[in-house]
Design a protein around this motif. Structure first.
Motif, PDB file in Angstrom:
ATOM      1  N   HIS A 113       0.802  -1.124  -0.094  1.00 38.05           N
ATOM      2  CA  HIS A 113       0.110  -0.194   0.075  1.00 38.05           C
ATOM      3  C   HIS A 113       0.826   1.400   0.146  1.00 38.05           C
ATOM      4  CE1 HIS A 113      -3.089  -2.928   1.605  1.00 38.05           C
ATOM      5  NE2 HIS A 113      -3.840  -2.036   0.951  1.00 38.05           N
ATOM      6  N   HIS A 129       2.994   2.722  -2.092  1.00 36.88           N
ATOM      7  CA  HIS A 129       2.796   3.407  -3.284  1.00 36.88           C
ATOM      8  C   HIS A 129       1.621   4.075  -3.527  1.00 36.88           C
ATOM      9  CE1 HIS A 129       3.731   4.344  -7.555  1.00 36.88           C
ATOM     10  NE2 HIS A 129       2.546   3.720  -7.919  1.00 36.88           N
ATOM     11  N   THR A 130       0.389   3.421  -3.056  1.00 41.54           N
ATOM     12  CA  THR A 130      -1.027   4.244  -3.058  1.00 41.54           C
ATOM     13  C   THR A 130      -0.644   5.554  -2.348  1.00 41.54           C
ATOM     14  OG1 THR A 130      -1.993   2.161  -3.366  1.00 41.54           O
ATOM     15  CG2 THR A 130      -3.304   3.934  -2.905  1.00 41.54           C
ATOM     16  N   GLN A 179       1.289   8.189  -4.052  1.00 39.40           N
ATOM     17  CA  GLN A 179       0.439   9.047  -5.135  1.00 39.40           C
ATOM     18  C   GLN A 179      -0.764   9.830  -4.409  1.00 39.40           C
ATOM     19  OE1 GLN A 179      -1.134   5.842  -7.214  1.00 39.40           O
ATOM     20  NE2 GLN A 179       0.541   5.726  -8.706  1.00 39.40           N
ATOM     21  N   ALA A 180      -1.014   9.718  -3.321  1.00 39.36           N
ATOM     22  CA  ALA A 180      -1.913  10.507  -2.754  1.00 39.36           C
ATOM     23  C   ALA A 180      -1.390  11.585  -1.743  1.00 39.36           C
ATOM     24  CB  ALA A 180      -3.175   9.795  -1.757  1.00 39.36           C
ATOM     25  N   ARG A 200      -7.169   1.580   4.119  1.00 33.55           N
ATOM     26  CA  ARG A 200      -7.815   2.227   3.030  1.00 33.55           C
ATOM     27  C   ARG A 200      -8.615   3.207   3.686  1.00 33.55           C
ATOM     28  NH1 ARG A 200      -7.334  -2.896   0.895  1.00 33.55           N
ATOM     29  NH2 ARG A 200      -9.574  -3.603   1.849  1.00 33.55           N
ATOM     30  N   SER A 233      -8.435  11.916   2.811  1.00 31.16           N
ATOM     31  CA  SER A 233      -8.595  12.243   1.340  1.00 31.16           C
ATOM     32  C   SER A 233      -9.798  13.191   1.408  1.00 31.16           C
ATOM     33  CB  SER A 233      -8.707  11.318   0.257  1.00 31.16           C
ATOM     34  OG  SER A 233      -7.704  10.282   0.209  1.00 31.16           O
TER      35      SER A 233
END
Length: 660
Positions: free
Chosen positions: A509, A511-512, A515-516, A547, A554
């Protein structure tokens, strides 16, 4: 005045003290104290009267003695006159001594014989009264009992021209002296007696018809050393305790006190019996009120509470002392509903309360709410005057809770039906996805082998093919896991090091998060954290928590969002089982006061596109491992989710990692 007509809480009767139980003795004690005070005062007064009477006796005796002395002094003065006349013509007077007028006068007054002696005590002349003793009669004031006792008066006779000189001697009888003394004033008070030295009564005023009762007073006469004066009073001061009237008065007062005490005792017994009956009735009434399941309260016409029973006090958490006298707004009214409850209270006081009762919500002292049904009726005194309102309050919180449980149960059944449909759908999808995933794995393996045979194979292509195979196998593991969850096949637990497992999930996770633009913080514990768990299930739990944290950050659009993962082994005391705790903490909006039960409710989600199944599935996975899942607001802001799994013993080298 209104409260006096209302029932008051029962108070157990306490045994009265010794003083209160013997109040009835008070009249007798007061009468006795008064009698003692009167007796003390009378005794002091009697002592004063006795002293005054003794002084009067001494004074009267001294007066008698002074009167006798004065009488003798008069006679002595007249004898001096006779002696002076004798000195003027002593030779002539020697032969006519008895015929002298002064000598005859002296013999008539007191003296019964006069003797003239010279310096050598030789008789010069003498004169004697010619009356016999027996011819003398007792006077009315003094009765002579012994005659013959005589005394002498001696005066010097000065020398004259014939030089006889010497002394003049007058003999007189004591009885004549006493008889010549005026004792009439003394006879009214005392019995007067003159006694000789031998105790013989010379003369007395005693009368057989009048007896003296007092103690005698004795005094020696200075004019006659052999004679004593005895005064015996007829009337002595009477002592108060010898006075029949005084004694009867005080005895009557004591009897009145005793009678008052007896009447008071009878009245006290009647009052005590009435109090005992009232206490018994109050105890019965209080027991019935306390055993009632309905709360009772009485209010006056202005809404002030006059009475509450124990059930109502337990219902709201306030004591009777705190509630009685309070006026609206009442302390158990919820703060956010005061206006509405005040309006309802005014309607009730105006008589507009429905006869069928009305529902309301109160707040217990500890903060929780209770639902009640209130029935109000008018409260009247024995004369029919309206005093206020009597309310019966029934706690319907359990009924409301049961209704809510029934509603939730109905909704839960509907949710279970939907979950059952979803389970069937998931099982069907897993079955359908299994073949394509197997094909993807087979083609990716063949492609990887073909590329590796090429002379100039690109490392990036080989890495992509390896990642494709790894993710395809991972997807296959997930599909197999879903199929096991929907079947009756037991879960396969294996020995895992949670530190290694967490590192692998974070690597998938990271990398996710990059990116955020979010920061993912992880510090390995440095020691092994062994557990027996289903790898895929724990990966799903940790991945779902990551998540959720990413989506919360986010939605908040925080430029400095970060997620911190901590792994903490907790060793239990000797003989116990330790645990491994994983915490996922973010700086997002937090759980906003919701507990884990609310967050894990089926189809409940705080996200606009969420299905509300993730946390519920995570909780079921953790609890199937014998662990716990909790959620709370972090102290620094944001939310923190923790799950703990039982710690396992280190795996011996001879055992396989997969355990049933």
């Amino acid at each position: 005045m209104l409260a006096a007509h209302l029932p008051t809480p029962f108070r157990p009767m306490v045994r009265a003290s010794f003083v209160k139980r013997n109040y009835w003795l008070l009249p007798s004690l007061l009468a006795l104290v008064f009698v003692l005070m009167v007796g003390a005062w009378a005794s002091v007064n009697d002592a004063a009267e006795q002293r005054a009477f003794a002084q009067t006796l001494a004074s009267d005796a001294a007066s008698v003695e002074a009167q006798i002395a004065a009488r003798l002094e008069v006679e002595r003065a007249r004898l001096r006159d006779i002696a002076r006349q004798l000195s003027l013509g002593s030779s002539r007077n020697r032969t006519g001594f008895a015929e002298l007028a002064e000598v005859q006068a002296a013999l008539q007054r007191l003296s019964n014989r006069l003797v003239w002696l010279d310096d050598k005590l030789r008789l010069l002349a003498s004169a004697e009264r010619q009356v016999r003793w027996s011819t003398l009669e007792d006077s009315a004031d003094l009765r002579i009992q012994m005659r013959g006792q005589a005394e002498h008066l001696v005066v010097p006779a000065p020398r004259g021209d014939g030089q006889p000189g010497g002394q003049l001697l007058a003999r007189y009888a004591i009885t004549d002296l006493l008889g010549s003394t005026d004792l009439a004033w003394l006879n009214r008070r005392y019995e007067v007696s003159f006694l000789s030295e031998l105790g013989e009564v010379i003369a007395t005023t005693a009368h057989p018809q009048r007896m003296a009762h007092g103690a005698p007073f004795e005094r020696h006469l200075a004019s006659s050393a052999d004679t004593r004066l005895i005064l015996r009073p007829y009337d002595m001061p009477i002592l108060w305790w010898r006075s029949p009237r005084t004694f009867a008065l005080l005895a009557g007062l004591l009897l009145l006190g005793a009678g008052g005490s007896l009447l008071l005792r009878r009245e006290m017994r009647r009052v005590a019996q009435a109090v005992a009956d009232a206490q018994t009735e109050a105890a019965w009434r209080q027991s019935m009120e306390d055993s009632a399941l309905v709360g009772l309260r009485a209010r006056d016409t202005e809404g002030s509470i006059l009475y509450v029973n124990k059930t109502l006090c337990d219902m709201v958490g306030y004591s009777a002392q705190e509630l009685i006298g309070s006026r609206p707004p009442l302390p158990f009214w919820p703060p956010d509903a005061v206006d509405a409850m005040m309006a309802r209270n005014l309607d009730t006081l105006a008589g507009a309360a429905p006869a069928t009762g009305f529902e309301s919500r109160w707040q217990h002292r500890d903060g929780h709410f209770i639902d009640v049904m209130i029935f109000e009726s008018r409260l009247h005194d024995p004369q029919g005057q309206h005093l206020g309102w009597m309310g019966s309050i029934v706690d319907i919180s359990d009924r409301k809770l049961l209704e809510e449980k029934n509603r939730r149960y109905t909704a839960l059944m509907a949710q279970h039906a939907r979950l059952s449909d979803l389970g069937l759908l998931a099982s069907e999808l897993a079955h359908e996805l299994n073949q394509p995933l197997a094909t993807v794995i087979a083609y990716s393996s063949g492609l990887s082998m073909a590329v590796r045979k090429m002379e100039q194979a690109s490392p990036d292509i080989l890495a992509a093919l390896d990642a494709l195979q790894q993710n395809a196998r991972k997807a296959g593991d997930i599909v197999h896991w879903i199929r096991r969850q929907t079947s009756r096949v037991p879960a396969q637990h294996q020995w895992l090091d949670m530190a290694v497992l967490v590192a692998e999930v974070l690597a998938m996770h990271r990398h996710t998060f990059q990116q955020a633009g979010m920061v993912l913080e992880w510090t390995p514990p440095g020691i092994a954290c062994p557990v027996l768990a289903d790898r895929v299930g724990i990966e799903q739990v940790l991945g779902n928590l990551l998540r959720n944290a990413l989506e919360a950050l986010s939605e908040q659009q925080s430029p400095t969002g970060h997620v911190q993962i901590t792994l903490t082994p907790r060793h239990a005391p000797e003989g116990g089982v330790g645990s491994v705790e994983v915490a996922v903490c973010d700086n997002g909006p937090g759980v906003q006061g919701r507990n884990i039960d609310d967050l894990c409710a089926t189809f409940y989600s705080t996200k606009t596109q969420g299905m509300g199944l993730g946390l519920g599935i995570c909780r079921s996975i953790i609890e199937a491992h014998g662990g716990t899942l909790t959620a709370s607001d972090a102290e620094s802001g944001g939310a923190i989710f923790r799950f703990a799994l039982p710690m396992a013993a280190p795996l011996p080298p001879s055992l396989p990692e997969s355990l049933p």
